[in-house]
Design a protein around this motif. Structure first.
Motif, PDB file in Angstrom:
ATOM      1  N   GLU A  26      29.847  54.237   0.105  1.00 46.85           N
ATOM      2  CA  GLU A  26      30.214  53.734  -1.258  1.00 46.85           C
ATOM      3  C   GLU A  26      30.622  52.334  -0.867  1.00 46.85           C
ATOM      4  O   GLU A  26      31.415  52.009   0.193  1.00 46.85           O
ATOM      5  CB  GLU A  26      31.426  54.311  -1.891  1.00 46.85           C
ATOM      6  CG  GLU A  26      31.972  53.788  -3.026  1.00 46.85           C
ATOM      7  CD  GLU A  26      33.246  54.849  -3.543  1.00 46.85           C
ATOM      8  OE1 GLU A  26      33.030  55.649  -4.359  1.00 46.85           O
ATOM      9  OE2 GLU A  26      34.294  54.575  -2.910  1.00 46.85           O
ATOM     10  N   LYS A  28      32.736  49.327  -2.724  1.00 50.36           N
ATOM     11  CA  LYS A  28      33.632  49.000  -3.769  1.00 50.36           C
ATOM     12  C   LYS A  28      33.834  47.498  -3.579  1.00 50.36           C
ATOM     13  O   LYS A  28      34.152  46.991  -2.681  1.00 50.36           O
ATOM     14  CB  LYS A  28      35.251  49.596  -3.939  1.00 50.36           C
ATOM     15  CG  LYS A  28      35.188  51.020  -3.715  1.00 50.36           C
ATOM     16  CD  LYS A  28      36.512  51.424  -3.929  1.00 50.36           C
ATOM     17  CE  LYS A  28      37.463  51.654  -2.657  1.00 50.36           C
ATOM     18  NZ  LYS A  28      36.551  52.574  -1.762  1.00 50.36           N
ATOM     19  N   SER A  30      35.545  44.288  -5.232  1.00 44.61           N
ATOM     20  CA  SER A  30      36.542  43.992  -6.245  1.00 44.61           C
ATOM     21  C   SER A  30      36.667  42.568  -6.374  1.00 44.61           C
ATOM     22  O   SER A  30      36.338  41.629  -5.361  1.00 44.61           O
ATOM     23  CB  SER A  30      37.867  44.277  -5.575  1.00 44.61           C
ATOM     24  OG  SER A  30      38.769  43.926  -6.080  1.00 44.61           O
ATOM     25  N   GLU A  35      33.096  39.210 -16.048  1.00 46.23           N
ATOM     26  CA  GLU A  35      31.613  39.626 -16.071  1.00 46.23           C
ATOM     27  C   GLU A  35      30.730  38.580 -16.272  1.00 46.23           C
ATOM     28  O   GLU A  35      29.650  38.250 -15.367  1.00 46.23           O
ATOM     29  CB  GLU A  35      31.160  40.968 -16.548  1.00 46.23           C
ATOM     30  CG  GLU A  35      31.959  42.287 -15.637  1.00 46.23           C
ATOM     31  CD  GLU A  35      31.207  43.419 -16.089  1.00 46.23           C
ATOM     32  OE1 GLU A  35      30.827  43.621 -17.146  1.00 46.23           O
ATOM     33  OE2 GLU A  35      31.074  44.360 -15.340  1.00 46.23           O
ATOM     34  N   LYS A  47      24.755  44.810  -6.747  1.00 45.84           N
ATOM     35  CA  LYS A  47      24.729  46.438  -7.046  1.00 45.84           C
ATOM     36  C   LYS A  47      23.162  46.601  -7.233  1.00 45.84           C
ATOM     37  O   LYS A  47      22.647  47.387  -6.712  1.00 45.84           O
ATOM     38  CB  LYS A  47      25.681  46.776  -8.094  1.00 45.84           C
ATOM     39  CG  LYS A  47      25.657  48.017  -8.770  1.00 45.84           C
ATOM     40  CD  LYS A  47      26.355  48.376  -9.877  1.00 45.84           C
ATOM     41  CE  LYS A  47      26.102  49.762 -10.421  1.00 45.84           C
ATOM     42  NZ  LYS A  47      26.308  50.794  -9.575  1.00 45.84           N
ATOM     43  N   GLU A  51      21.134  48.882  -4.537  1.00 50.32           N
ATOM     44  CA  GLU A  51      20.967  50.217  -4.567  1.00 50.32           C
ATOM     45  C   GLU A  51      19.540  50.366  -5.040  1.00 50.32           C
ATOM     46  O   GLU A  51      18.901  51.477  -4.516  1.00 50.32           O
ATOM     47  CB  GLU A  51      21.683  50.810  -6.076  1.00 50.32           C
ATOM     48  CG  GLU A  51      23.062  51.002  -5.890  1.00 50.32           C
ATOM     49  CD  GLU A  51      23.952  51.058  -7.087  1.00 50.32           C
ATOM     50  OE1 GLU A  51      25.121  51.225  -6.929  1.00 50.32           O
ATOM     51  OE2 GLU A  51      23.376  51.189  -8.259  1.00 50.32           O
ATOM     52  N   GLU A  59      26.002  53.292  -2.729  1.00 47.38           N
ATOM     53  CA  GLU A  59      26.356  53.028  -4.084  1.00 47.38           C
ATOM     54  C   GLU A  59      27.351  52.183  -4.250  1.00 47.38           C
ATOM     55  O   GLU A  59      28.544  52.079  -3.618  1.00 47.38           O
ATOM     56  CB  GLU A  59      26.967  54.370  -4.661  1.00 47.38           C
ATOM     57  CG  GLU A  59      27.586  54.354  -6.132  1.00 47.38           C
ATOM     58  CD  GLU A  59      28.096  55.633  -6.422  1.00 47.38           C
ATOM     59  OE1 GLU A  59      28.530  55.527  -7.722  1.00 47.38           O
ATOM     60  OE2 GLU A  59      28.490  56.581  -5.754  1.00 47.38           O
ATOM     61  N   VAL A  60      27.091  51.088  -5.220  1.00 43.66           N
ATOM     62  CA  VAL A  60      27.988  49.695  -5.070  1.00 43.66           C
ATOM     63  C   VAL A  60      28.808  49.941  -6.412  1.00 43.66           C
ATOM     64  O   VAL A  60      28.377  50.044  -7.540  1.00 43.66           O
ATOM     65  CB  VAL A  60      27.294  48.635  -5.179  1.00 43.66           C
ATOM     66  CG1 VAL A  60      28.188  47.393  -5.283  1.00 43.66           C
ATOM     67  CG2 VAL A  60      26.347  48.280  -4.086  1.00 43.66           C
ATOM     68  N   LYS A  61      30.206  49.958  -6.404  1.00 45.25           N
ATOM     69  CA  LYS A  61      31.015  50.038  -7.583  1.00 45.25           C
ATOM     70  C   LYS A  61      31.816  48.765  -7.673  1.00 45.25           C
ATOM     71  O   LYS A  61      32.369  48.371  -6.769  1.00 45.25           O
ATOM     72  CB  LYS A  61      32.037  51.139  -7.511  1.00 45.25           C
ATOM     73  CG  LYS A  61      31.475  52.511  -7.319  1.00 45.25           C
ATOM     74  CD  LYS A  61      32.435  53.686  -7.341  1.00 45.25           C
ATOM     75  CE  LYS A  61      31.995  55.044  -7.303  1.00 45.25           C
ATOM     76  NZ  LYS A  61      32.689  56.094  -6.972  1.00 45.25           N
ATOM     77  N   VAL A  62      31.533  48.030  -8.768  1.00 45.07           N
ATOM     78  CA  VAL A  62      32.028  46.525  -8.964  1.00 45.07           C
ATOM     79  C   VAL A  62      33.201  46.943  -9.971  1.00 45.07           C
ATOM     80  O   VAL A  62      33.203  47.291 -10.957  1.00 45.07           O
ATOM     81  CB  VAL A  62      30.986  45.622  -9.684  1.00 45.07           C
ATOM     82  CG1 VAL A  62      31.575  44.367  -9.876  1.00 45.07           C
ATOM     83  CG2 VAL A  62      29.615  45.613  -8.773  1.00 45.07           C
ATOM     84  N   TYR A  63      34.325  46.152  -9.514  1.00 48.57           N
ATOM     85  CA  TYR A  63      35.561  46.185 -10.396  1.00 48.57           C
ATOM     86  C   TYR A  63      35.897  44.755 -10.667  1.00 48.57           C
ATOM     87  O   TYR A  63      36.385  43.836  -9.836  1.00 48.57           O
ATOM     88  CB  TYR A  63      36.563  46.723  -9.335  1.00 48.57           C
ATOM     89  CG  TYR A  63      36.571  48.101  -9.157  1.00 48.57           C
ATOM     90  CD1 TYR A  63      36.969  49.043  -9.964  1.00 48.57           C
ATOM     91  CD2 TYR A  63      35.959  48.570  -7.832  1.00 48.57           C
ATOM     92  CE1 TYR A  63      36.735  50.690  -9.689  1.00 48.57           C
ATOM     93  CE2 TYR A  63      35.573  49.868  -7.593  1.00 48.57           C
ATOM     94  CZ  TYR A  63      36.020  51.057  -8.547  1.00 48.57           C
ATOM     95  OH  TYR A  63      35.745  51.990  -8.173  1.00 48.57           O
TER      96      TYR A  63
END
Ligand code: SIN
Length: 327
Positions: A26, A28, A30, A35, A47, A51, A59-63
């Motif tokens: 993972e 993350k 930030s 966006e 991302k 992926e 898994e890339v989670k963009v915040y």
């Protein structure tokens, strides 16, 4: 019966072992901007590419929009392993290295092409590794663009901002830059700028057209002036523990995805700078001015003494290398 239970348990534990082994890495990511900005778009592109290059493995989670961490907390969180990637503005690293203060020196780079030349030079590339002793690794530079000034009164010469409160990023160079024109700089996180402007707790701020537009600063500021007095660029960073803990081939694929995402973000930055300026003009909410060569000279003369104040911390050789990129 005992044999059956034992074999069911063995299968179940094998299954859960396989699931655990297959859990994706993972990442993350930030950041503090919207966006629809160069950084926001770059993070989403990263991302997509990461992926696709490592299906099921990453898994890339963009915040975005300071949802996970603010400017002032993200780098410490990264050192603690609570977030894997971020791209703070180059002005926000001074706790970790004094060298990057270079990028805040007013009127250092003539244009974004010069910035590109310097960032791609051996000296610029070396700066990506300047925080390894603080467990941070730079993966690349990303452009946003040149900074402009906004306020509720017209700004054409340094005298126009004398005595006015200006929000700045957490940078001593930027503090000195505003003090050099007798303004009052206040270091505040990006997430607070709109409210500070709206409530008139501050008079103005400096930022790029894309940030002024996407964060709606133009809706609460009557004037903006195209001064191009400084740079707002980013360094994409990760923690060395995370980065060097990856398998070599995974790290290489992620770096490739990052290089491509940055190229995508840079193309957007160049385009957005003009587009967002035009959208601000078209809104009719802010009067956008430019300065004459003579007025520019006044800003340069007032702000340039700041270079000398930081020469020892940054290094005269580095300033010289940056100046060479102006051609
Ligand atoms: C950013 O573009 O990441 C924020 C810039 C700022 O703090 O003004």
């Amino acid at each position: 019966m005992k044999a059956l239970v034992a074999s069911v348990l063995a299968c179940a534990s094998l299954l859960s072992f396989n699931q655990a082994a297959a859990a994706p890495i993972e990442i993350k990511f930030s950041h503090v901007v919207a966006e629809n900005t160069p950084k926001g778009q770059m993070a989403l592109k990263f991302k997509e590419l990461a992926e696709a290059a490592l299906p099921g493995e990453v898994e890339v989670k963009v915040y975005p929009n300071s949802q996970l961490f603010t400017d002032s907390t993200v780098l410490q969180a990264m050192q603690l392993g609570d977030v894997e990637m971020a791209a703070p503005s180059l002005s926000k690293f001074q706790k970790y290295t004094k060298k990057l203060q270079l990028f805040d020196l007013p009127f250092l780079f003539e244009d974004m092409e010069a910035v590109d030349r310097f960032q791609n030079s051996p000296e610029g590339q070396k700066l990506l590794k300047s925080m390894e002793s603080k467990l941070l690794v730079g993966l690349g530079y990303l452009h946003n663009g040149m900074k402009q000034l906004t306020a509720n009164d017209p700004i054409l010469t340094p005298a126009d901002i004398s005595g006015k409160k200006y929000r700045i990023m957490t940078s001593d160079v930027l503090q000195a830059q505003f003090e050099a024109v007798q303004a009052i700089p206040l270091k505040k996180p990006f997430s607070e700028v709109f409210t500070l402007l709206q409530t008139k707790a501050i008079d103005g701020q400096e930022n790029t057209w894309s940030n002024i537009y996407s964060k709606k600063f133009f809706e609460v500021q009557d004037y903006a002036t195209e001064t191009n007095h400084g740079l707002l660029d980013y360094m994409v960073v990760t923690s060395s523990e995370f980065w060097y803990g990856l398998e070599d081939d995974v790290r290489a694929k992620l770096q490739k995805a990052m290089d491509e995402a940055i190229a995508h973000g840079n193309a957007i930055a160049a385009q957005k700078s003009e587009e967002d300026k035009q959208k601000i003009i078209d809104s009719g909410k802010t009067e956008v001015s430019s300065i004459t060569a003579e007025q520019r000279e006044q800003w340069v003369n007032a702000m340039k003494p700041v270079w000398k104040m930081f020469e020892d911390e940054i290094g005269a050789d580095l300033i010289e290398a940056a100046l060479k990129s102006n051609k």
